[in-house]
Design an enzyme around this catalytic site. Sequence first.
Site, PDB file in Angstrom:
ATOM      1  N   ALA A   1       0.809  -1.227   0.000  1.00 13.96           N
ATOM      2  CA  ALA A   1       0.000   0.000   0.000  1.00 13.96           C
ATOM      3  C   ALA A   1       0.840   1.273   0.000  1.00 13.96           C
ATOM      4  O   ALA A   1       0.441   2.287  -0.563  1.00 13.96           O
ATOM      5  CB  ALA A   1      -0.933  -0.001   1.205  1.00 13.96           C
TER       6      ALA A   1
ATOM      7  N   CYS B   1     -23.829 -14.356 -14.239  1.00 12.07           N
ATOM      8  CA  CYS B   1     -23.539 -14.687 -15.642  1.00 12.07           C
ATOM      9  C   CYS B   1     -22.096 -14.415 -16.050  1.00 12.07           C
ATOM     10  O   CYS B   1     -21.717 -14.697 -17.182  1.00 12.07           O
ATOM     11  CB  CYS B   1     -24.495 -13.939 -16.564  1.00 12.07           C
TER      12      CYS B   1
ATOM     13  N   HIS C   1      -3.863  -9.428  -4.978  1.00  9.26           N
ATOM     14  CA  HIS C   1      -5.189  -9.206  -4.391  1.00  9.26           C
ATOM     15  C   HIS C   1      -6.218  -8.709  -5.397  1.00  9.26           C
ATOM     16  O   HIS C   1      -7.261  -8.185  -5.013  1.00  9.26           O
ATOM     17  CB  HIS C   1      -5.069  -8.230  -3.212  1.00  9.26           C
TER      18      HIS C   1
END
Length: 238
Positions: A24, A132, A121
């Site tokens: 991060a 679908c 991630h």
Amino acid sequence: MDAATAKLKDWVQASDNIVFFGGAGVSTESGLPDFRSVDGLYHQQYKYPPETILSHTFFMAEPAEFFRFYRAKMLAPDAKPNAAHLKLAEWERMGKCRAIITQNIDGLHQQAGSKEVLELHGSVLRNHCMRCRKPYDVRDVISCTGVPKCSCGGTIKPDVVLYEESLDTHTINKSIEYIRGADMLIIGGTSLAVYPAAGLIDYYHGDKLVLVNKSETPADRRANLVIHAPIGEVFSQL
């Protein structure tokens, strides 16, 4: 330029098989929030803690609350790559950086021009209908309110790995392959607190393990070079 940064620059110039592993902290200089820093998401107050909201169980049980948090805190469509992203893309074009392994889900490495990016991630830029499998862009999630729905009526889910979900096996194996073959592994902007991702560095057996992070990490003592500074600030000097 201090001595440690000068050494890193020398190592980069002499290397042609760099692998970068980032977290991060690589994107905080682009305006995205960190998770575990003093002012990161885990130190802010919400109705539920972030680790609860960002779990598979919570997503299934409380999708409206999940998306309220997700849109407000996890999406930054106007964020731009910073010096770290741009330098890594430059190294790839030069044939120095073979792969970027990232814990981030913002797509900024690709926006900077990097091609070989392994997203441990997932990515907020990809979304799909749970019924679908129709793909949706992040703008589709941003532009609606409440729970985003597919034209078939199914719920649209971001292609991000939530707590309680497994990492993609192919991505993990490819990351291990790159790290094993690297002559230099640079770890940047991560506290190395999240497993199994943090355990990937155990597959590096070279003598140029570099850690660039604002604070100490559990791997500092085993690194060959440690720089405690914002990664964009360091990479802008390389």
